[in-house]
Design a protein around this motif. Sequence first.
Motif, short mmCIF file in Angstrom:
data_model
loop_
_atom_site.label_atom_id
_atom_site.label_comp_id
_atom_site.label_asym_id
_atom_site.label_seq_id
_atom_site.Cartn_x
_atom_site.Cartn_y
_atom_site.Cartn_z
N SER A 29 27.61 9.36 55.65
CA SER A 29 26.79 8.56 54.35
C SER A 29 24.59 9.25 54.49
CB SER A 29 26.96 6.89 55.12
OG SER A 29 28.12 6.58 55.15
N HIS A 80 33.11 0.87 58.97
CA HIS A 80 31.57 0.07 59.40
C HIS A 80 30.66 0.42 57.83
CE1 HIS A 80 30.95 -0.41 63.41
NE2 HIS A 80 30.88 0.71 63.91
N HIS A 81 29.85 -0.55 57.38
CA HIS A 81 28.89 -0.26 56.16
C HIS A 81 27.28 -0.60 56.21
CE1 HIS A 81 29.85 -4.62 56.51
NE2 HIS A 81 28.75 -4.86 55.83
N ASN A 82 27.76 -0.55 57.14
CA ASN A 82 26.04 -1.42 56.89
C ASN A 82 24.81 0.23 57.62
OD1 ASN A 82 26.03 -4.40 55.90
ND2 ASN A 82 26.58 -4.49 58.99
N TYR A 83 23.58 0.50 56.66
CA TYR A 83 23.67 1.60 57.28
C TYR A 83 22.11 1.22 58.24
CZ TYR A 83 23.47 4.36 53.02
OH TYR A 83 24.45 5.43 52.26
N SER A 84 21.84 0.06 58.93
CA SER A 84 21.21 0.06 59.98
C SER A 84 22.50 1.12 60.43
CB SER A 84 21.24 -1.42 60.08
OG SER A 84 22.35 -2.43 60.73
N ASP A 85 24.38 0.17 61.26
CA ASP A 85 24.48 0.88 61.77
C ASP A 85 25.12 2.60 61.97
OD1 ASP A 85 26.25 -1.76 62.63
OD2 ASP A 85 27.51 -2.13 61.28
N TYR A 86 24.72 3.12 60.14
CA TYR A 86 24.89 4.34 60.41
C TYR A 86 23.60 4.85 61.12
CZ TYR A 86 27.85 3.68 56.26
OH TYR A 86 28.91 3.37 55.36
#
Length: 158
Positions: A29, A80-86
Amino acid sequence: MNNSKIIGLNETDCQKISEKLNILLANYSVFYQNTRGAHWNIKGDQFFTLHPKFEELYNNLVLKIDEIAERILTLGSTPHHNYSDYLTLSNIKESKEVSNGTKDVENILVSFKTVLDLQRDLLDVTEKAGDEGTNSQMSDYITEQEKEVWMYNSYLGK
């Protein structure tokens, strides 16, 4: 009955593989967004060569992002789908410089190295777990990306 039992895999193995796939998803991502930035912002005499090449790459990356997320779901986990997680999970960092073609290609090669290493790690784990689906997916990605590395390196004259 959960997915792991239906597809014949150990639930604990599926969880471990899914965790590694979520890390790979995060890296893809960030790699994707960096490549989009390079595509949008490339300038100079390399524009007409690299602008379409970067578009080709990010279109390929977004397909892999979807395939990885779907594999995580197949194994019974949640992608996961949140950029903060990425950003937390990814070894690939956000690119700050995205208008210099040579630097962009060098960053792309570093990103390929990162995902190739992660995919090779997954090959080991999935082979031990008997997870042919994920193993085959990673093997296909590696074969394709090794050729991409050769082409991007050739562009740099290496």
